[in-house]
Design an enzyme around this catalytic site. Structure first.
Site, PDB file in Angstrom:
ATOM      1  N   ASN A  82     -38.569  32.616  17.306  1.00 37.81           N
ATOM      2  CA  ASN A  82     -39.988  32.966  17.415  1.00 37.81           C
ATOM      3  C   ASN A  82     -40.279  33.606  18.781  1.00 37.81           C
ATOM      4  O   ASN A  82     -39.376  34.036  19.475  1.00 37.81           O
ATOM      5  CB  ASN A  82     -40.878  31.767  17.102  1.00 37.81           C
ATOM      6  CG  ASN A  82     -42.143  32.167  16.335  1.00 37.81           C
ATOM      7  OD1 ASN A  82     -42.823  33.121  16.721  1.00 37.81           O
ATOM      8  ND2 ASN A  82     -42.435  31.457  15.273  1.00 37.81           N
ATOM      9  N   HIS A 108     -37.109  35.966  18.813  1.00 41.69           N
ATOM     10  CA  HIS A 108     -35.808  35.525  18.288  1.00 41.69           C
ATOM     11  C   HIS A 108     -34.643  35.796  19.240  1.00 41.69           C
ATOM     12  O   HIS A 108     -33.589  36.281  18.844  1.00 41.69           O
ATOM     13  CB  HIS A 108     -35.546  36.188  16.938  1.00 41.69           C
ATOM     14  CG  HIS A 108     -36.500  35.788  15.843  1.00 41.69           C
ATOM     15  ND1 HIS A 108     -37.109  34.562  15.785  1.00 41.69           N
ATOM     16  CD2 HIS A 108     -36.949  36.479  14.749  1.00 41.69           C
ATOM     17  CE1 HIS A 108     -37.878  34.506  14.705  1.00 41.69           C
ATOM     18  NE2 HIS A 108     -37.810  35.656  14.064  1.00 41.69           N
ATOM     19  N   HIS A 182     -33.114  31.705   9.319  1.00 42.42           N
ATOM     20  CA  HIS A 182     -34.065  32.744   8.906  1.00 42.42           C
ATOM     21  C   HIS A 182     -33.740  33.318   7.523  1.00 42.42           C
ATOM     22  O   HIS A 182     -33.819  34.528   7.304  1.00 42.42           O
ATOM     23  CB  HIS A 182     -34.087  33.850   9.966  1.00 42.42           C
ATOM     24  CG  HIS A 182     -35.384  34.592  10.072  1.00 42.42           C
ATOM     25  ND1 HIS A 182     -35.912  35.339   9.032  1.00 42.42           N
ATOM     26  CD2 HIS A 182     -36.271  34.718  11.083  1.00 42.42           C
ATOM     27  CE1 HIS A 182     -37.041  35.887   9.419  1.00 42.42           C
ATOM     28  NE2 HIS A 182     -37.292  35.520  10.666  1.00 42.42           N
ATOM     29  N   GLU A 319     -39.155  28.583   8.375  1.00 39.41           N
ATOM     30  CA  GLU A 319     -38.294  28.437   9.548  1.00 39.41           C
ATOM     31  C   GLU A 319     -38.694  27.176  10.288  1.00 39.41           C
ATOM     32  O   GLU A 319     -39.685  27.164  11.015  1.00 39.41           O
ATOM     33  CB  GLU A 319     -38.446  29.657  10.464  1.00 39.41           C
ATOM     34  CG  GLU A 319     -38.184  30.982   9.784  1.00 39.41           C
ATOM     35  CD  GLU A 319     -38.826  32.152  10.532  1.00 39.41           C
ATOM     36  OE1 GLU A 319     -38.643  32.269  11.749  1.00 39.41           O
ATOM     37  OE2 GLU A 319     -39.533  32.952   9.881  1.00 39.41           O
TER      38      GLU A 319
HETATM   39  C1  GLA Z   1     -40.268  35.989  12.014  1.00 36.78           C
HETATM   40  C2  GLA Z   1     -41.487  36.477  12.679  1.00 36.78           C
HETATM   41  C3  GLA Z   1     -42.056  37.587  11.885  1.00 36.78           C
HETATM   42  C4  GLA Z   1     -41.047  38.665  11.693  1.00 36.78           C
HETATM   43  C5  GLA Z   1     -39.822  38.134  11.071  1.00 36.78           C
HETATM   44  C6  GLA Z   1     -38.776  39.201  10.979  1.00 36.78           C
HETATM   45  O1  GLA Z   1     -40.569  35.315  10.877  1.00 36.78           O
HETATM   46  O2  GLA Z   1     -42.444  35.476  12.863  1.00 36.78           O
HETATM   47  O3  GLA Z   1     -43.173  38.097  12.549  1.00 36.78           O
HETATM   48  O4  GLA Z   1     -40.706  39.220  12.929  1.00 36.78           O
HETATM   49  O5  GLA Z   1     -39.345  37.051  11.820  1.00 36.78           O
HETATM   50  O6  GLA Z   1     -39.283  40.413  10.557  1.00 36.78           O
END
Ligand code: GLA
Length: 355
Positions: A82, A108, A182, A319
């Site tokens: 995040n 991330h 993820h 997640e």
């Molecule tokens: C996470 C983020 C989203 C997006 C996805 C990948 O879930 O919170 O905003 O970036 O990853 O696209």
């Protein structure tokens, strides 16, 4: 009984090194496939209510799909899953600037997070399951983060039709750490259509509203009376287009929910039912939060497994994690790992069918 885990080369990186793939099966014929690039889960095959197997996660047929701008599909995300606002945080009096890779923020783990490295893998089998222990060493200074972090992720597929994900990490300097998985789920099997008919229950009475760049404001309001109230099972699409500022900021759901916790251990977090196939997914975890992302940024430009084009909202993520931007919110549970400590965490994805 056939072997519970088999190995085959999945592909090669531009430098020629190989990425291995492992197929893990259980006694009921469920299976999953994991590759060493990003510790990515590329497939999970489970039956529908008629017993027909279907693949319930998004992914690509070959390694190139994962190397070319995949939005973290199936990967382990870290060092900090995040967002961290503006890529900045202060720790023990030192200020750190991470590279930003998501508007003004770091997402991330930055430019090359744990989703973009080759992990070491060691398979294991037991009488009740099989799996893979994946390890990775993130060096001191990796993507701007302090300290060398040794991280281990253990995937187990057992005969209770559960995928158990166990995390272990240590460091030699204090560092923020937040680890998550993820996978994008689509319980229709082979991503037949969007996920808006999937019915979601989230055991979360509060959430962390965000600003327009998806950084938490710090408030923890109740979900009552909002489109974020999934305490009663509700179709994901039922309220997703409401004129709500938070839904506008997220382009749908892309929010961290505060799990209603009673004590510290693993507890139920979410249940998803796909009405047509009957497939169900239960999520259990010991983490304080869960980011529910409704695949809003999928836009039909990715061609996934079997040539399937991933249109908007063709997958959802749950997640399990700590709250976003915790290093800049002293009121949020700490995500700082210190030398001598062991970060451990466990999440379970349980697969089933509803009557
Ligand atoms: C996470 C983020 C989203 C997006 C996805 C990948 O879930 O919170 O905003 O970036 O990853 O696209």
């Amino acid at each position: 009984m056939p072997p519970r885990i088999t190995q085959a080369v999945f592909g090669h990186l531009p430098d020629g090194s190989s990425v291995e793939g492992y197929t893990i099966s259980n006694a009921h014929g469920l299976s999953m496939h994991v590759i060493t690039w990003g510790a990515i889960i590329t497939a999970i095959r489970v039956p529908d209510r008629a017993g027909h197997m279907g693949d319930i996660v998004l992914g690509f047929d070959s390694l190139s799909g994962y190397l070319n701008g995949s939005p973290y599909i199936g990967a382990i995300v870290g060092r900090y899953a995040n967002r961290i606002a503006k890529g900045r945080f202060t720790l023990d009096g030192h200020s750190y600037q991470l590279p930003v890779n998501n508007g003004p923020n770091s997402l991330h783990g930055g430019l090359q997070g744990f989703d973009k490295v080759v992990w070491n893998a060691a398979p294991f089998e037991s009488d009740t399951g099989a799996g893979l222990v994946l390890t990775h060493t993130s060096p001191d200074g990796d993507n701007g983060y302090p300290g060398r972090v040794d991280v281990q992720v253990r995937y187990t597929l057992n005969d209770h039709n559960e995928l158990i994900i166990e995390y272990l990490a240590t460091t030699n300097k204090a560092t923020p750490l937040n680890l998550s998985q993820h996978s994008y789920f689509n319980l229709t099997g082979d991503a037949h259509r969007d996920i808006l008919d999937h019915v979601l229950r989230l055991d979360a009475g509060h959430f962390t509203p965000v600003d327009s760049t998806l950084i938490p404001t710090g408030d923890l309001p109740s979900v009552a009376g909002t489109p974020f109230d999934f305490r009663t099972a509700t179709a994901i699409g039922a309220r997703i287009d409401r004129p709500d500022e938070q839904l506008r900021f997220g382009h749908g759901y892309d929010h961290n929910f505060v799990v209603d916790r009673n004590g510290a251990g693993v507890q139920h977090v979410a249940r998803v039912v796909e009405p047509a196939s009957g497939r169900t997914l239960d999520v259990l975890s010991d983490q304080p939060g869960v980011q529910f992302y409704s695949g809003n940024f999928l836009d039909g430009t990715l061609r996934g497994k079997g040539g399937r084009v991933y249109q908007r909202r063709f997958g959802f993520c749950l997640e399990t994690q700590h709250f976003p931007d915790s290093p800049n919110h002293p009121a949020f549970a700490s995500t700082i790992l210190r030398p001598g400590e062991r970060f451990t965490s466990r999440t379970i994805f349980r697969f089933g069918v509803a009557g």
